[in-house]
Write an enzyme that holds these catalytic residues in place. Sequence first.
Site, mmCIF file in Angstrom:
data_model
loop_
_atom_site.group_PDB
_atom_site.id
_atom_site.type_symbol
_atom_site.label_atom_id
_atom_site.label_comp_id
_atom_site.label_asym_id
_atom_site.label_seq_id
_atom_site.Cartn_x
_atom_site.Cartn_y
_atom_site.Cartn_z
ATOM 1 C CB SER A 1 3.710 -17.276 -3.802
ATOM 2 O OG SER A 1 4.363 -16.757 -2.672
ATOM 3 N NE ARG B 1 0.481 -18.296 -3.219
ATOM 4 C CZ ARG B 1 0.606 -17.029 -2.835
ATOM 5 N NH1 ARG B 1 0.832 -16.746 -1.570
ATOM 6 N NH2 ARG B 1 0.500 -16.034 -3.702
ATOM 7 N N GLY C 1 8.279 -9.406 1.793
ATOM 8 C CA GLY C 1 8.711 -8.341 0.887
ATOM 9 C C GLY C 1 8.121 -8.459 -0.503
ATOM 10 C CB THR D 1 4.809 -11.851 3.958
ATOM 11 O OG1 THR D 1 3.797 -11.722 2.983
ATOM 12 C CG2 THR D 1 5.415 -13.240 3.857
HETATM 13 O O1 DON Z 1 2.987 -14.661 -1.885
HETATM 14 C C1 DON Z 1 3.432 -13.565 -2.189
HETATM 15 O O2 DON Z 1 4.343 -13.409 -2.969
HETATM 16 C C2 DON Z 1 2.843 -12.333 -1.526
HETATM 17 N N1 DON Z 1 1.494 -12.572 -1.149
HETATM 18 C C3 DON Z 1 3.699 -11.976 -0.363
HETATM 19 C C4 DON Z 1 3.334 -10.671 0.202
HETATM 20 C C5 DON Z 1 4.452 -10.036 0.893
HETATM 21 O O3 DON Z 1 5.498 -10.571 1.096
HETATM 22 C C6 DON Z 1 4.267 -8.675 1.322
HETATM 23 N N2 DON Z 1 5.430 -8.205 1.969
HETATM 24 N N3 DON Z 1 6.091 -7.600 2.490
#
Ligand code: DON
Length: 587
Positions: free
Chosen positions: A464, A98, A488, A393
């Site tokens: 995250s 990450r 999501g 994502t």
């Molecule tokens: O790491 C995370 O939790 C967010 N950056 C993820 C973003 C995400 O899943 C957007 N989705 N649909």
Amino acid sequence: MGAAGRQPFRALGLAVLLVATQAGAARPYRGGAVATAYPPASEAALQMLEKGGNAVDAAVAAAFVAAVVGPYHSGVGGGGFALVHDAKSAVTQVLDFREVAPKGASRDMYLRDGALVPGLSTDGALSVAVPGAVAGYLELLAKHGKLKPAVVLAPAIRLAKQGFWVTPKYQQMATGRAECLRQDPEAARIFLVPNAQGTPDVPPLGHLIQQPDLARTLGLIARSGAKAFYAGPVAQAMVKTVKDAGGLLTQEDLTAYKTRSPAPLETTYRGHRILTMPPPSAGGLAVVQVLGMLQQLRPQGVPYRDPESLHLYVEAVRRAYVDRAKYLGDPAFVQVPLERLTSPGHIADLAGGIDPKKATSSASLLAPVTGGPASTLKKDAGPLTPEPEKKNTTHISVIDKDGNAVAMTTTVNYSFGSCVVAKGTGVLLNDQMDDFAAQPGVPNAYGLVTGEPNAIQAGKVPLSSMSPTLVFAKEDPKRVMLAVGSPGGSTIPTTVIQAISNVVDQGMDVTRAVGAGRLHHQYLPDELWVDKWGLEPATLSALEAKGHKIRRVDGWGDAEAVYSDPRTDLRYSSSDPRNEGAATGQD
Ligand code: DON
């Protein structure tokens, strides 16, 4: 195995195929199987398996293709998490690649006169964290892969050169981010097309997006490895572009970037061993806590769509998200009491607080631990939900013919990340800084409230929701039965939990498990989200009668899962029917 030896296997395969077909289930594969959010990524993964590559080669090839054809979801300018299970040694390793906050980042960098400036942590150069995807993908290959980077990157390079066609999903995502993309001439040039007035706009369906600059960058990475990204002309372009646009990324940040390999979080659910992502993911902890509570509250199983049982699920989720907000942050910076939070005693306490008759108000769960970090949480935080076209994502699941497995979730955060492309490189940069608590206690883009432990600090990893997870066979805790994950944002952990419960509790085949309607709660806002496939009116009324405030949402998530049947050794893959992905495998 000789032809004669294969006969019984064939007969069995055929029988299973017939049963499966009659039931309308996923088709079985005798070899490896793959699920991703894009047909070309699944195809690239399959090619790697056909070339003798393993699950890691397949997953990394898919990830690089995803970076090309799904710039709104993930990319080389982003980062992610992977769980890798090696069948031979029966060891599962985690790779955390990450993004981290640049050295110049500071706690209040998104505040002006004490107030959060809308968009500053999501749009443009100041939202960019130090990317980890290239380091991560190449490390996965070096540690676990069988094929050479040049082979694994070849499909992505070809697609970047030849181009891909704009799909409805692309249009939806680009519509949500058109304004942001227009702010960066390089991003607008690549991802939008001029309309009749000459303004960069969302391209028509079928428009070909070619990315020769990205092809060149990927070619450099294929030849010279991660250093072609973290040093040299590509790095210089990233630093200059971000700096010129008012961001913080420096060469020092890129040089200092390192992946991390924490131990996976482990639990058992109804006899199945489960490994999932530890902090800085908050998702894995939610998976462990919610399944733990359900197991305790419903030792005999979870009746499908039974209102009493759904109520317990929602209350369990609510409590898991409270712990997230109170305690979670990057464990390299804050002390996360992980042992306590995952302990049977704590999970029993959480479950014990659930009233089976009525919904607990989230506000009542805010009482801060004396002197603890929750004292910063604000009672009026929320409601706020992200617009679907801004969410992104992607997840990749693979189980190969030998039982090696990968669950990898990777992202640029918001759709098209920060909308900043490093000039001349095709590298679209993330806006992962928004996953920090820009103002502890105030919701982020996903309506999620995180507290002091997730405050911004230089070099820290933002919290995250991504929850790549492996479920093992009851019969053999060393054998992966299910690889699963989803995008999501805040809804990722509940999507994963429901997919697992659908397989383990309901005995659904993986296609149904992934496609079934979903419910989500995240403690704040105090609402129960139900997708349009979620619940029948009578069940909704029963939940409302218990005090749940229901919000109907079209849909969310994009679960990608592979199931390996412990009895037949056949594999089944499933790509969420809500999206444009593809599940495939080897005959
Ligand atoms: O790491 C995370 O939790 C967010 N950056 C993820 C973003 C995400 O899943 C957007 N989705 N649909």
